[in-house]
Design an enzyme around this catalytic site. Structure first.
Site, PDB file in Angstrom:
ATOM      1  NE  ARG A 110       6.434   2.248  -0.602  1.00 55.58           N
ATOM      2  CZ  ARG A 110       4.776   2.621  -0.849  1.00 55.58           C
ATOM      3  NH1 ARG A 110       3.704   3.226  -0.266  1.00 55.58           N
ATOM      4  NH2 ARG A 110       4.530   3.087  -2.130  1.00 55.58           N
ATOM      5  CE  LYS A 132      19.839  -9.695  12.661  1.00 53.75           C
ATOM      6  NZ  LYS A 132      20.856 -10.391  13.245  1.00 53.75           N
ATOM      7  CD  GLU A 174      19.918 -18.563  21.093  1.00 52.92           C
ATOM      8  OE1 GLU A 174      20.546 -17.579  21.324  1.00 52.92           O
ATOM      9  OE2 GLU A 174      19.659 -18.783  19.889  1.00 52.92           O
ATOM     10  CE  LYS A 216      18.159 -10.110  19.450  1.00 50.09           C
ATOM     11  NZ  LYS A 216      17.866 -11.524  19.335  1.00 50.09           N
ATOM     12  CD  GLU A 226      24.408 -10.193  13.140  1.00 47.52           C
ATOM     13  OE1 GLU A 226      23.066  -9.424  13.043  1.00 47.52           O
ATOM     14  OE2 GLU A 226      25.183 -10.997  12.731  1.00 47.52           O
ATOM     15  NE  ARG A 230      20.698  -8.211  16.537  1.00 47.82           N
ATOM     16  CZ  ARG A 230      19.315  -7.346  15.904  1.00 47.82           C
ATOM     17  NH1 ARG A 230      18.684  -6.310  16.715  1.00 47.82           N
ATOM     18  NH2 ARG A 230      18.513  -7.972  16.100  1.00 47.82           N
ATOM     19  CG  ASN A 234      26.015 -13.972  14.868  1.00 53.24           C
ATOM     20  OD1 ASN A 234      24.655 -14.811  15.495  1.00 53.24           O
ATOM     21  ND2 ASN A 234      26.129 -12.975  14.579  1.00 53.24           N
ATOM     22  CG  HIS A 237      24.390 -18.558  17.376  1.00 51.13           C
ATOM     23  ND1 HIS A 237      24.335 -18.273  18.488  1.00 51.13           N
ATOM     24  CD2 HIS A 237      23.158 -18.723  16.978  1.00 51.13           C
ATOM     25  CE1 HIS A 237      22.743 -18.571  19.455  1.00 51.13           C
ATOM     26  NE2 HIS A 237      21.964 -18.538  17.976  1.00 51.13           N
ATOM     27  CG  HIS A 241      23.688 -20.301  12.314  1.00 48.84           C
ATOM     28  ND1 HIS A 241      23.722 -18.643  12.433  1.00 48.84           N
ATOM     29  CD2 HIS A 241      22.562 -20.556  13.042  1.00 48.84           C
ATOM     30  CE1 HIS A 241      23.007 -18.153  13.169  1.00 48.84           C
ATOM     31  NE2 HIS A 241      21.832 -19.409  13.186  1.00 48.84           N
ATOM     32  CG  HIS A 253      18.927 -22.376  16.681  1.00 43.85           C
ATOM     33  ND1 HIS A 253      19.964 -21.562  16.462  1.00 43.85           N
ATOM     34  CD2 HIS A 253      18.715 -21.021  17.991  1.00 43.85           C
ATOM     35  CE1 HIS A 253      19.723 -20.510  15.841  1.00 43.85           C
ATOM     36  NE2 HIS A 253      19.300 -20.079  17.662  1.00 43.85           N
TER      37      HIS A 253
END
Ligand SMILES: NC(=O)c1ccc[n+]([C@@H]2O[C@H](COP(=O)([O-])OP(=O)(O)OC[C@H]3O[C@@H](n4cnc5c(N)ncnc54)[C@H](O)[C@@H]3O)[C@@H](O)[C@H]2O)c1
Ligand SMILES: [Zn+2]
Length: 339
Positions: A110, A132, A174, A216, A226, A230, A234, A237, A241, A253
């Site tokens: 956990r 993430k 980025e 960030k 998010e 946040r 994107n 993106h 994406h 990417h």
């Protein structure tokens, strides 16, 4: 070395950035955790784990490694190595190793302590920060994952010297994104230093990484999950994406989001949100960084992929669009005819 800190209600993370940071890692681990680490790396990054105690767990390099079977194998390895809740899991590598080892650390017993040692520019400015974790499923990328903050992130720009050119450039995309959404001065530093940028000038890179990480951290500090701010990360993106998906991930990417930033800036211009000169300036820097602005992708495939975006809310895709260099507007619902 520069130290930045992310304090959240239930966690605290120190981020060390600078040339030579890697040499400090064993000491930091010892003082923070006191127990020998379990190190996870891939074949290309295992060399950066040499100073640490014990043999690292070495996985194959590349995106296909980020899958549930490898996650399962990591859990097994942790059990065999008697990892307990005092053992730091140290992820040495790019976003693939970070996301996978992060997921494993967040779920094993956990949750055991997690340390990121990002070795790609993308991981240093983006994926190692913010908590993430994920694995890919056959049905899609990053479909299973957790939010789990690392306790420590050690960023040594010297590791970038061995990074393949295409991977390096993907990270620059980025960095350009951070400049566009939040930091005009960062954008201008890159704009006026394109030769140094191409030459991976260590001082310049260190400065860029510090600025990107600061942005960030500031965003994650107010919106870890998010729910709002946040989302600005994107930019480029939403379309990027979709381009990645529509082209079967043959673009990196950063290449896909470069094309995405071009197109999203175009939408912003058409909606009257920013003048064309902003887009021209953005695109000049993207091109100077060796990144593409166009790709041969059927528009219909991109549109279809966009409709599947996991960030779409009740069928509406919300865009982050530029107002100026360093400033964005969000969320913006874009009229379908513009898409
Ligand atoms: N968690 C997040 O917030 C977040 C954010 C962005 C991206 N990601 C994820 O990150 C992944 C992409 O990460 P990436 O671009 O770092 O890819 P990657 O981890 O696959 O690394 C790219 C390649 O470079 C090699 N490499 C790494 N460091 C090296 C070094 N210093 N020298 C030589 N070779 C080196 C790797 O072995 C790999 O072959 C994707 O899976 C993406 O979904 C996660
Ligand atoms: Zn990205």
């Amino acid at each position: 070395l520069k130290r930045l800190t992310l304090k959240l209600p239930h966690s605290r993370c120190d981020v060390w950035i600078g040339a030579g940071a890697l040499a400090r890692l064993p000491g930091l681990l010892q003082s923070m955790f006191g127990a020998p680490p379990a190190v996870v790396a891939d074949r290309n990054t295992a060399r950066y784990a040499r100073g640490l105690t014990g043999a690292p767990i070495v996985l194959p390099a590349g995106e296909p490694t980020k899958n549930p079977r490898q996650l399962f194998r990591l859990w097994n390895q942790f059990a065999e190595r008697r990892v307990d809740r005092y053992t730091p899991i140290v992820a040495v590598g790019g976003g693939v190793i970070g996301d996978l080892a992060g997921f494993a650390a967040s779920t094993y017993m956990r949750g055991v302590p997690l340390v990121h040692v990002p070795t790609t520019l993308l991981a240093q400015v983006d994926s190692a920060i913010g908590g993430k974790t994920a694995v890919n499923l056959p049905q899609g990328k990053n479909l299973a994952g957790t939010f789990y903050q690392p306790r420590l992130v050690v960023i040594d720009p010297e590791t970038l010297s061995t990074l393949p050119e295409r991977e390096y450039r993907t990270g620059l995309a980025e960095a350009i994104k951070y400049g566009m959404i939040r930091d005009r001065a960062l954008f201008e530093r890159m704009e006026s230093n394109v030769e140094k940028l191409a030459a991976r000038d260590p001082k310049l890179l260190e400065e860029i990484i510090i600025r990107c990480v600061s942005i960030k951290l500031a965003v994650v500090r107010v919106d870890e999950r998010e729910g709002g701010l946040r989302m600005i990360l994107n930019y480029g993106h939403t379309i990027g994406h979709a381009i990645e998906r529509a082209t079967g991930y043959r673009l990196t990417h950063g290449e896909a989001i470069s094309i995405g930033m071009n197109r999203e800036a175009e939408i912003a211009v058409k909606m009257g949100l920013c003048p064309e000169k902003v887009r021209v300036r953005q695109n000049a820097l993207i091109r100077a960084a060796g990144l593409p602005l166009e790709g041969r992708v059927p528009a219909e495939a991109v549109r279809a992929a966009m409709a599947l975006d996991k960030k779409a809310k009740s069928g509406k895709i919300r865009f982050v669009l530029p107002r100026a260099v360093g400033k964005v507007q969000f969320p913006v619902v874009v009229p379908t005819h513009l898409l």
